[in-house]
Design an enzyme around this catalytic site. Structure first.
Site, mmCIF file in Angstrom:
data_model
loop_
_atom_site.group_PDB
_atom_site.id
_atom_site.type_symbol
_atom_site.label_atom_id
_atom_site.label_comp_id
_atom_site.label_asym_id
_atom_site.label_seq_id
_atom_site.Cartn_x
_atom_site.Cartn_y
_atom_site.Cartn_z
ATOM 1 N N ARG A 57 2.801 18.822 -20.697
ATOM 2 C CA ARG A 57 2.298 17.870 -20.804
ATOM 3 C C ARG A 57 1.444 18.330 -22.804
ATOM 4 O O ARG A 57 0.846 16.897 -22.676
ATOM 5 C CB ARG A 57 0.200 18.101 -20.274
ATOM 6 N N GLU A 95 -1.669 31.986 -14.682
ATOM 7 C CA GLU A 95 -2.589 32.635 -13.558
ATOM 8 C C GLU A 95 -2.067 32.723 -12.359
ATOM 9 O O GLU A 95 -2.249 33.239 -10.974
ATOM 10 C CB GLU A 95 -3.663 31.644 -13.623
#
Length: 169
Positions: A57, A95
């Site tokens: 992105r 994460e």
């Protein structure tokens, strides 16, 4: 001004326990997209020679920022997605997993690099990018994120680097 209301959220995506912030509403609106690109710009007077967009992105915003600044752009890709022999590589813990990253060393040495990505979470990806660019001889590295998840303390992983975020959650 881009705010938290400009994102859609999806709980438990891509894995259970992760709240995914979707940038699709920003991309669907020319006004929001323009504002997001403005908020990703470096502070006035900051020296930038090249903009590095992080897969995937960051690729959406980085070319617009680079063109506005009148500088070139380079891509930080996932390993195996970029051809060439003069590649820098690094591994990142994120994460919900890990990833290996690459960037072409050519446009880095001696340059002031602005790294653009959509989200700063744990800082694993950004730290890996900083390490690659520093090892590649960048004169300086600064980061600009559309969103920062402050509770995950990613900014601490970027100690010593300038970091700006359009939205902090």
């Amino acid at each position: 001004m881009i705010t938290l209301d400009d994102f859609d959220t999806f709980p438990d995506f891509p894995v259970e326990g992760i709240l995914f912030y979707d940038i699709s509403p920003i991309l669907a609106s020319p006004e929001r997209f323009r504002e997001a690109c403005i908020q990703l710009m470096p502070p006035a007077g900051a020296q930038v020679d090249v903009v590095a967009g992080v897969d995937a992105r960051g690729f959406i915003f980085a070319p617009v920022v680079a063109q506005t600044l009148g500088v070139g752009m380079t891509m930080v890709r996932k390993k195996g997605k970029m051809p060439g022999v003069d590649l820098l590589e690094s591994s990142a813990s994120i994460e919900y997993g890990s990833t290996d990253l690459t960037v072409s060393a050519g446009p880095i040495e001696g340059r002031h690099v602005l790294v653009i990505d959509d989200v700063l979470a744990t800082g694993g990806t950004a730290r890996a990018v900083a390490e690659m660019l520093t090892r590649g001889g960048a004169a300086s590295v600064r980061f600009s994120f559309l969103m920062e998840l402050a509770g995950l303390d990613g900014r601490a992983a970027l100690e010593g680097f300038e970091v700006t975020s359009a939205v902090v959650v």
